[in-house]
Structure formats: structure tokens, C-alpha cells
Design a protein around this motif. Structure first.
Motif, PDB file in Angstrom:
ATOM      1  N   SER A  59      -7.266   0.489  -3.113  1.00 57.10           N
ATOM      2  CA  SER A  59      -8.605   0.542  -2.538  1.00 57.10           C
ATOM      3  C   SER A  59      -8.612  -0.129  -1.171  1.00 57.10           C
ATOM      4  N   VAL A  60      -9.619   0.217  -0.348  1.00 54.44           N
ATOM      5  CA  VAL A  60      -9.715  -0.288   1.025  1.00 54.44           C
ATOM      6  C   VAL A  60     -10.946  -1.166   1.159  1.00 54.44           C
ATOM      7  N   THR A  61     -10.777  -2.316   1.764  1.00 52.13           N
ATOM      8  CA  THR A  61     -11.913  -3.221   1.987  1.00 52.13           C
ATOM      9  C   THR A  61     -12.672  -2.816   3.249  1.00 52.13           C
ATOM     10  N   ARG A 125     -17.707   5.193  -0.873  1.00 49.78           N
ATOM     11  CA  ARG A 125     -17.668   6.443  -0.122  1.00 49.78           C
ATOM     12  C   ARG A 125     -18.896   6.597   0.775  1.00 49.78           C
ATOM     13  N   GLN A 126     -20.068   6.165   0.311  1.00 47.42           N
ATOM     14  CA  GLN A 126     -21.255   6.331   1.144  1.00 47.42           C
ATOM     15  C   GLN A 126     -21.249   5.350   2.321  1.00 47.42           C
ATOM     16  N   ASP A 127     -20.712   4.128   2.108  1.00 50.31           N
ATOM     17  CA  ASP A 127     -20.598   3.198   3.237  1.00 50.31           C
ATOM     18  C   ASP A 127     -19.543   3.667   4.225  1.00 50.31           C
ATOM     19  N   GLU A 191     -14.947   3.930  -5.095  1.00 48.98           N
ATOM     20  CA  GLU A 191     -14.118   3.252  -4.115  1.00 48.98           C
ATOM     21  C   GLU A 191     -13.292   4.263  -3.323  1.00 48.98           C
ATOM     22  N   THR A 192     -12.824   3.842  -2.160  1.00 52.93           N
ATOM     23  CA  THR A 192     -12.034   4.704  -1.283  1.00 52.93           C
ATOM     24  C   THR A 192     -10.600   4.194  -1.213  1.00 52.93           C
ATOM     25  N   GLU A 196      -7.174   8.423   0.997  1.00 49.01           N
ATOM     26  CA  GLU A 196      -8.431   9.085   1.380  1.00 49.01           C
ATOM     27  C   GLU A 196      -8.903   8.614   2.748  1.00 49.01           C
ATOM     28  N   THR A 197      -8.727   7.325   3.010  1.00 50.42           N
ATOM     29  CA  THR A 197      -9.085   6.781   4.318  1.00 50.42           C
ATOM     30  C   THR A 197      -8.312   7.482   5.421  1.00 50.42           C
TER      31      THR A 197
END
Length: 638
Positions: A59-61, A125-127, A191-192, A196-197
Motif C-alpha cells: 500500500s502507498v501512504t 482511491r478517492q483521495d 487502499e492503493t 496501481e500508483t
């Protein structure tokens, strides 16, 4: 035996390095977003972990995603442009500080109520969509919206993220998740991952940097963000020739031509005097509004203040008139002229007091001006013209205010400012070098944040002398105390560079704007001169009210040159050699007395700088046909 042992250890080291490299490659190979990750890795946008892995499923912060975006957009990391206040949980000792603050400065990210950024929170994802939309808008990317009702979980998308999801799904930067029954969900709170990022950032870069052979499009835009594509063409000129009315031309998704509207800088922008963009006139920082004159494929012709020139199309955004939602404006507040500055890059508005409001301004009404002198109503009609005395007065004049009064003003505004007690030093600079003490104090206030900036505190440098953008603190000159810095700034920098007509930086010894005075070359802030004039105005109002004396604002008439190389003489006559010349148009002189002698002459305040000591000075204005016209009085707001 020792040699064999060394050989064995060396072999083990090589194996360890080799295995890490293989692991890094295997870590990405055959993952869903392998290609996108390798693109970002090659561009140094995404880095691996210390063990050589990239962990595509991690996951990415919020801090990590912000860092990737800043690197992808090549945002300039200038510490002197950071906001004054950090987030509660993002301070200079954090590795991500410069990335978060640079992104915040560009309007890409924002914090939470209370002042937190929450850098270690995993981004949803929305952020991610919100940050991506802000990044796209900061680069001038135009798109319409695809309704979110295509997603079966559309009601779970938070209201603040709806527009971002609509725009990014239209651009196919972010897609939904497909189910076996062929329905789509957006999964806004999922979460992303790092993979995906990489995918969404590479898609954004593809939109921002489309293939060079992509056709131009003629498009009809509307303020809601929708657009209708009217046609596609091979060349810029073909598209421009087909555009009618308010239609615009796009290259990819970037607006590259409009018939009328506004130009705004999206980064540091140089104004050139030719279409080849080879000889500069002045420069402005990001977020500055400019008057549009003409658009071509290779340049945009604009007017900054009263100066017309050419800018590189890649460093400006074009907004057609009917799409302008916010812009800078002036208004009257309690007798003062207040300038509200809108920055389209980060969608923020700030304000400062410029001077006295002109008499033609009505309370509660907004007025627009490109140069701070000529004002227009919101319907486009001209309201009037008025100059600010402190912005255009010659800075080699002398203020009537004493050292004690200057200190009193500082104390009234900032009781704990280290500038309290420096009044004597500013008056000393005025006496020895001819720099108006009230101006010099206002200049120091603006540049040093009332003496509280890091450079002022650490180096006694109130004017940022030597502080270049790339390394401001280290390059800034250091002085033993405030007074030595004040005196040297006047004697070695300001007077010889900006008051001296033999220096390339000279454009008139007044504060001015991007067309005249010190502001042309001193600062990239297009309103630097106006902001300093505002400090002078407020000081003058405070001190004159307290002492019961007349304010200096408008105490004498001002006139500006309307041609070049005007002679200044020792008497109101052409007899005898001139004392000196006013070499440029739009230089300002202060009128002491009007003299009628073969036309209108003015006795003016002599330019007593650089060891000059003229008792009196006169200059011809107008009224005698053989001499023509040399000066025109300025209408001053009082």
C-alpha cells in the motif's frame, strides 16, 4: 589460507549483490503493472527499498503518493516559496517535508481540519483521485466529466471526490473495478498499491505529454467542464482557422489557443521582447495573471503591467473569457485601496493594502486593473485612472519622519519586531546615500518579514542580498549587525543598481511595477513594488494621524517622462549645459514648484545620489511648441 578466506568473502559479497539485483527484477516481473512501474523507475520517480525490492503490492501512504506526483510533474522544490506554516505532522526533519510542502504550494494536496496532513495514512482511491485532479489542473489539463452512476457503489464516493472521479474516469487515468456480472465499482475507500500508483501516474503523464503527432482539436467548452469536439486537424493553423466564437484549440487535452481570455503563469515565466524568445525584458513568478494579446503556436503575446512582450506557451495557462471563474481584483475598504490576489495554481486568494482608494471607487464594488493605475468595472467599462504616490515617488527624496517615528510605526504593527530601534540606521542611509528612509524601512519589512526571516535573524541581512533561489540562506551575505547591512544595501546595491541610469537594472528610481521602476528587475513578484508602497502608506497614515500633521501621501505633485533623454537644468531655461538627463520614458519626478518660462517648467527634487549635490533642478514639461512635450502629471489617489 588468508588469501583463500578473502576470496571466499569477496565471492559471497558478489553473490549477495547479484542475488539482490535478480530479486529486484523478479519482484516486478509478471506483475499486473510491470511496464508502468519500470517507466517510473527509469524516470527516477519511484525508488526501491534498501534491499533492492520494489514491492508492487504494498500500500502507498499519502506522503509517498505526494512524493511520486511531485517528481512526476518536476515541481521545483524552492524552500523560499514554501508556505510560512508547516502541517502539524510534517516538519523539516521529515524526509517527505519538501515534497509535501511543494505539492501544497502548487495546490495539489491539502491537509485535514486542525492542521494535520497525516503523511503515514494509507491513501484511498478517492483521495488519490483528488490529488490527481489537482495535479492535472495545475498543469492546465482540460477534461469533461463522466457521470459516476456507471459505478454501482457511486453513493459511497464522498462528495468532495465526485468531480475528481468523474474527470479522471473520463480521461481514463483511473478506471473502475470490473465484476463477473460486467458491473463496475469504484471502491473509493480501497487502499492503493504501488503498482496501481505507477499505472495512474504514467497515464497522467501520457495525457500531459501526448505524442507529438497528435491532431489538434477545435472544442466548445462550457463552465461546467463539459466540451463538444468540433473537429480534428493536422496543424495548429488549420485548427485556429476553423475555430469560431468562443471555441478553443486543444493539443491533446491542453488548451493551446483561445481568441480572448486570460493568461496565467504556471511557473517562473520570462517576458521576451521578440518572437524568438531570445531577449528578456522582465520576469514573473507562478500564478500571475497577464493580459492576452495574441496566441501563436510558438509564443503567446501578453501585456504585463504596461509592458508588451512574448512568453513561452509551455509556461502559461490559457483560459477563455467565458471560463474565468475567479480573478484578482481591487476594492475600497475604509478609504484604502485593497488588492485581492487570486492564484489560479493553488486556487487561493490573498490580499494586501496598496494605498489610498481613488475617489471614483464605490464601496462594495470590485474593480479590475492590469497595471494598478487604470481601473475597470466588472462590466468592462473604464472607471478611472489613479496612481499611488508611494509607488511612483522618486526614492531619492527625503521623508519628514524621524528615526523615532519610524521606530514607533514598527512598534505599533509588530511590538516584538527586531526592527524596533533601527530607525536611526535608516535615517543614516537616507542622509549618506540618498535613499528615502521610509521607503528603505518598508523594503526591509517586506523582504525580511519585519526582521523575523531566517536570513535576517541569522545573517542580519534585511534585503536578501545575495540570496539566490537555488540556495538562499547559504548564499545570502552576512553582516555584523542590522545597521551595516542597511548601509551597505543602500550604498553598494540599491543606489548604484536601481537609482543609477547607467546600470542595466535601472528603469526609473521608483518602486513601480513590471513596466517601470525597481520592480522590473528586482523581484519576480509582479506586485513587489505595490506591496512595499502599501507598507509606506500605512506608516504614513499612522504617523500623520498620531502627530496631527499632513500625510506625505500626495504632498507634492508627481510627473512622469513621456519621452527619452530629457535634460534637467540648473534654471528654467535651455541656456547652459544640463545637470543630468532623464534617459527613459516613465521615470517619475517630484514637483516642488511650477514655473512659467517659455512654456511650463517644473522645479523638481534634485537627484542627489552618487556624490551629486545639486542645489536646484528644473525640467521643461510642455506648452512651448518648439520644445514639444516632455512630462505629464500623474493623477494621484489621496
Amino acid at each position: 589460507m588468508k588469501k583463500a578466506m578473502i576470496l571466499f568473502v569477496g565471492l559471497m559479497t558478489l553473490m549477495a549483490v547479484f542475488s539482490t539485483t535478480v530479486l529486484a527484477k523478479d519482484d516486478i516481473t509478471d506483475t499486473p503493472f510491470e511496464e508502468e512501474m519500470r517507466i517510473l523507475i527509469d524516470k527516477n520517480i519511484m525508488e526501491g527499498y534498501t534491499d533492492g525490492t520494489y514491492r508492487p503490492q504494498n500500500s502507498v501512504t499519502r506522503a509517498e503518493f505526494t512524493t511520486f506526483l511531485v517528481r512526476a510533474l518536476d515541481v521545483e522544490l524552492k524552500e523560499d516559496e514554501y508556505p510560512d506554516k508547516d502541517f502539524n505532522d510534517v516538519t523539516p526533519n521529515h524526509w517527505h517535508h519538501k515534497y509535501v510542502m511543494s505539492a501544497y504550494n502548487q495546490g495539489i494536496v491539502d491537509g485535514y481540519p486542525g492542521g494535520d496532513f497525516r503523511p503515514n495514512n494509507v491513501i484511498s482511491r478517492q483521495d488519490m483521485a483528488m490529488m490527481m485532479m489537482n495535479a492535472a489542473e495545475s498543469e492546465g489539463l482540460v477534461s469533461e466529466r463522466l457521470p459516476i452512476d456507471q459505478f454501482k457503489d457511486s453513493e459511497q464516493i464522498s462528495p468532495y471526490a465526485v468531480e475528481a472521479v468523474e474527470r479522471l474516469t473520463y480521461l481514463e487515468i483511473i478506471n473502475g473495478k470490473k465484476h463477473k456480472d460486467n458491473t463496475l465499482s469504484f471502491a473509493p475507500k480501497d487502499e492503493t498499491s504501488r503498482g496501481e500508483t505507477a499505472a495512474v501516474i504514467t497515464r497522467l503523464l501520457d495525457q500531459l505529454n501526448p505524442p507529438e503527432n497528435l491532431d489538434y482539436s477545435v472544442v466548445s467548452l462550457d463552465p461546467d467542464g463539459d466540451h463538444v469536439r468540433k473537429g480534428e486537424y493536422e496543424t495548429f493553423d488549420q485548427a485556429v482557422n476553423r475555430a469560431v466564437g468562443s471555441e478553443v484549440v486543444l493539443e491533446g487535452n491542453n488548451v493551446v489557443w483561445i481568441k480572448d481570455g486570460m493568461v496565467s503563469s504556471n511557473k517562473f515565466t520570462i517576458l521576451y521582447n521578440n518572437k524568438n524568445l531570445s531577449s528578456d525584458i522582465t520576469y514573473v513568478t507562478s500564478g500571475v495573471e497577464m493580459e492576452l494579446i495574441e496566441v501563436s503556436e510558438d509564443w503567446v503575446k501578453v501585456k504585463v503591467a504596461d509592458t508588451t512582450g512574448y512568453v513561452d506557451p509551455s509556461v502559461v495557462n490559457l483560459t477563455p473569457t467565458h471560463m474565468i471563474e475567479n480573478r484578482s481584483y481591487y476594492t475600497e475598504e475604509n478609504g484604502a485601496l485593497v488588492h485581492y490576489l487570486y492564484n489560479s495554481i493553488n486556487d487561493t486568494t490573498s490580499k494586501y493594502t496598496y494605498g489610498a482608494a481613488p475617489g471614483f471607487m464605490e464601496t462594495g464594488k470590485d474593480y479590475y486593473s492590469w497595471n494598478g493605475n487604470t481601473f475597470y468595472k466588472t462590466n468592462g467599462d473604464k472607471a478611472g485612472e489613479a496612481y499611488q504616490y508611494f509607488n511612483r515617488m522618486p526614492l531619492y527624496t527625503e521623508t519628514k519622519y524621524t528615526a523615532e517615528q519610524l521606530d514607533d510605526f514598527v512598534k505599533s504593527e509588530k511590538p516584538n519586531s527586531p526592527l524596533v530601534g533601527t530607525g536611526e540606521s535608516f535615517k543614516k542611509a537616507e542622509k549618506e546615500y540618498g535613499t528615502n528612509a521610509l521607503y528603505l524601512l518598508a523594503h526591509a519589512i517586506h523582504e525580511s518579514n519585519w526582521g523575523q526571516s531566517e536570513i535576517a535573524a541569522g545573517k542580519n541581512n534585511l534585503f536578501g542580498i545575495g540570496a539566490v533561489d537555488s540556495n538562499p540562506y547559504e548564499n545570502a551575505k552576512e553582516y555584523t549587525d542590522f545597521e551595516s547591512g542597511i548601509l551597505e544595501a543602500a550604498s553598494d546595491f540599491i543606489v548604484p543598481g536601481y537609482f543609477n541610469d547607467e546600470d542595466y537594472r535601472f528603469n526609473g528610481a521608483q518602486l513601480g511595477n513590471k513596466s517601470t521602476g525597481m520592480n522590473v528587475k528586482y523581484a519576480s513578484d509582479a506586485y513587489w513594488g505595490q506591496k512595499i508602497a502599501g507598507h509606506m502608506y500605512r506608516a504614513d497614515q499612522y504617523l500623520s494621524n498620531k502627530s496631527g500633521s499632513s500625510p506625505e501621501n500626495g504632498q507634492n505633485d508627481l510627473a512622469q517622462t513621456v519621452t527619452t533623454n530629457i535634460n534637467v537644468r540648473s534654471e528654467a531655461s535651455t541656456d547652459g549645459a544640463p545637470l543630468y538627463q532623464l534617459p527613459k520614458a516613465n521615470e517619475t519626478v517630484e514637483i516642488i514648484e511650477e514655473v512659467d518660462a517659455r512654456g511650463t517648467w517644473y522645479e523638481i527634487t534634485p537627484k542627489n545620489i552618487l556624490e551629486n549635490d545639486y542645489e536646484k533642478a528644473f525640467v521643461y514639461s510642455d506648452g512651448y511648441s518648439s520644445y514639444g512635450t516632455s512630462l505629464e502629471k500623474l493623477p494621484i489617489a489621496e
